[in-house]
Write an enzyme that holds these catalytic residues in place. Structure first.
Site, short mmCIF file in Angstrom:
data_model
loop_
_atom_site.label_atom_id
_atom_site.label_comp_id
_atom_site.label_asym_id
_atom_site.label_seq_id
_atom_site.Cartn_x
_atom_site.Cartn_y
_atom_site.Cartn_z
N GLY A 50 0.55 -1.18 -0.07
CA GLY A 50 -0.09 -0.06 -0.01
C GLY A 50 0.94 1.36 -0.13
O GLY A 50 0.29 2.16 -0.47
N ASP A 109 0.74 3.14 4.45
CA ASP A 109 -0.39 3.81 3.62
C ASP A 109 -1.49 4.56 4.69
O ASP A 109 -1.99 5.60 4.83
CB ASP A 109 -1.07 3.13 2.72
CG ASP A 109 -1.73 1.76 3.02
OD1 ASP A 109 -1.16 1.52 4.16
OD2 ASP A 109 -2.09 0.94 2.38
N ASP A 112 -4.89 1.80 10.77
CA ASP A 112 -6.50 1.44 11.02
C ASP A 112 -6.47 0.81 12.71
O ASP A 112 -6.44 1.95 13.69
CB ASP A 112 -7.01 0.41 10.07
CG ASP A 112 -8.50 0.26 10.22
OD1 ASP A 112 -9.18 1.12 10.88
OD2 ASP A 112 -9.02 -0.57 9.63
N LYS A 140 -7.20 6.59 10.38
CA LYS A 140 -8.67 6.51 10.52
C LYS A 140 -9.17 6.94 11.93
O LYS A 140 -8.56 6.50 13.07
CB LYS A 140 -9.10 5.00 10.38
CG LYS A 140 -9.40 4.78 8.76
CD LYS A 140 -10.31 3.46 8.54
CE LYS A 140 -10.15 2.99 7.19
NZ LYS A 140 -10.63 1.75 6.94
N PHE A 161 -13.89 2.98 4.32
CA PHE A 161 -13.19 2.12 3.52
C PHE A 161 -12.58 3.13 2.15
O PHE A 161 -13.33 3.61 1.37
CB PHE A 161 -13.57 0.82 2.98
CG PHE A 161 -12.46 -0.12 2.43
CD1 PHE A 161 -11.67 -0.62 3.37
CD2 PHE A 161 -12.33 -0.20 0.94
CE1 PHE A 161 -10.73 -1.57 2.70
CE2 PHE A 161 -11.48 -1.00 0.50
CZ PHE A 161 -10.41 -1.80 1.47
N VAL A 162 -11.31 3.20 2.05
CA VAL A 162 -10.89 3.96 1.21
C VAL A 162 -10.08 3.39 0.02
O VAL A 162 -9.42 2.36 0.53
CB VAL A 162 -10.32 5.48 1.57
CG1 VAL A 162 -11.04 6.29 2.40
CG2 VAL A 162 -9.09 5.09 2.38
N ASP A 168 -5.81 -0.22 -1.91
CA ASP A 168 -6.47 -1.30 -2.61
C ASP A 168 -7.76 -1.73 -2.09
O ASP A 168 -7.95 -1.73 -0.90
CB ASP A 168 -5.74 -2.65 -2.95
CG ASP A 168 -5.58 -3.45 -1.91
OD1 ASP A 168 -5.03 -3.10 -0.77
OD2 ASP A 168 -6.00 -4.46 -1.83
N ARG A 174 -5.30 0.61 -6.96
CA ARG A 174 -4.16 1.23 -6.16
C ARG A 174 -3.64 2.38 -6.95
O ARG A 174 -3.07 3.30 -6.73
CB ARG A 174 -3.03 0.28 -6.17
CG ARG A 174 -3.08 -0.73 -5.20
CD ARG A 174 -1.73 -1.61 -4.73
NE ARG A 174 -2.14 -2.80 -4.15
CZ ARG A 174 -2.33 -3.05 -2.66
NH1 ARG A 174 -2.24 -1.91 -2.13
NH2 ARG A 174 -2.46 -4.18 -2.36
P1 IMP Z 1 -4.24 -2.12 10.60
O1 IMP Z 1 -3.18 -3.12 10.81
O2 IMP Z 1 -5.71 -2.47 10.91
O3 IMP Z 1 -3.72 -0.66 11.18
O4 IMP Z 1 -4.38 -1.75 8.96
C1 IMP Z 1 -3.28 -1.34 8.37
C2 IMP Z 1 -3.59 -1.92 6.84
O5 IMP Z 1 -4.82 -2.36 6.61
C3 IMP Z 1 -3.03 -0.85 5.96
O6 IMP Z 1 -1.52 -1.01 5.70
C4 IMP Z 1 -3.76 -1.27 4.75
O7 IMP Z 1 -3.09 -2.01 3.72
C5 IMP Z 1 -5.07 -1.74 5.08
N1 IMP Z 1 -6.16 -0.93 5.11
C6 IMP Z 1 -6.63 -0.30 6.33
N2 IMP Z 1 -7.77 0.38 6.07
C7 IMP Z 1 -8.14 0.35 4.57
C8 IMP Z 1 -8.74 1.12 3.78
O8 IMP Z 1 -9.84 1.93 4.08
N3 IMP Z 1 -8.48 0.87 2.37
C9 IMP Z 1 -7.46 0.08 2.06
N4 IMP Z 1 -6.67 -0.54 2.62
C10 IMP Z 1 -6.67 -0.61 4.02
MG MG Z 2 -0.84 -2.19 3.67
#
Ligand code: IMP
Ligand code: MG
Length: 193
Positions: A50, A109, A112, A140, A161-162, A168, A174
């Protein structure tokens, strides 16, 4: 592909402007790490896939001597839009055994749940960097805060979700230049919280 877009959340111009500011801030902090007159040894660690577009734009704005090492993490298998936990993909990861005396900046990227950043942070800490920072394009604004925070955040966004600019859905979109939301009918049904 364009007809799949619901709305543009952050335009390509806004991204570029914000990256100018953010790069200045990061460059100033890294220059401040210089060690008895010698410039700091810098390592950028982009999290694949990402962050590929973000890091290519960011690194060209950092006029500092640096190395780059990749880490690949999977967390959204296929068409999932909520995290399924994070795992390192060894085959696409290129970290040296030691990062001693290096000032490391992780680039991702989006922050979350924080699972990805937490995992990569622990992987890097074991390699004993002189300092460790993290930079994300998006954070987020969730009801439940992430398990870790990033040192640099380009944009805070609502809990939606973006895709685009590296992000992606099922590995598509992407290459969209803006950060956008997708039409609701293209996404899986929302899961109960
Ligand atoms: P986390 O591990 O939950 O913090 O999520 C981080 C990873 O989830 C990021 O590196 C993204 O690849 C993916 N991700 C989280 N939210 C989104 C979204 O809204 N769109 C696309 N990918 C996301
Ligand atoms: Mg990622």
């Amino acid at each position: 592909m364009q007809s799949d877009i619901d709305r543009i959340l952050i335009s390509r111009d806004e991204i570029q402007q914000r990256l100018d500011q953010l790069a200045d801030e990061i460059a100033a902090d890294l220059r401040g790490e210089q060690d008895g007159g010698a410039p700091a040894e810098i390592t950028l660690v982009p999290i694949l896939t990402g962050s590929m577009i973000m890091v290519s734009d960011l690194m060209r704005r950092l006029p500092l001597r640096m190395q780059i090492h990749l880490v690949s993490v999977t967390s959204y298998p296929g068409e999932a839009t909520t995290s399924r936990g994070a795992a390192i993909e060894e085959a696409l990861t290129s970290l040296p055994d030691s990062l001693e005396s290096r000032h490391v900046v992780i680039v991702d990227d989006i922050l979350d749940s924080g699972a990805t950043l937490e995992l990569v942070t622990s992987l890097l800490r074991r390699r004993r960097p002189a300092s460790l920072r993290s930079c994300v394009l998006l954070r987020k604004q969730r009801e439940q805060p992430p398990s870790v925070e990033a040192d640099y955040v380009a944009f805070a966004i609502p809990d939606e979700f973006v895709v685009g600019y590296g992000l992606d859905f099922d590995d598509y979109y992407r290459n969209l230049p803006d950060i956008v939301t997708l039409r609701r009918d293209l996404l899986p049904p929302e899961e109960p919280a």
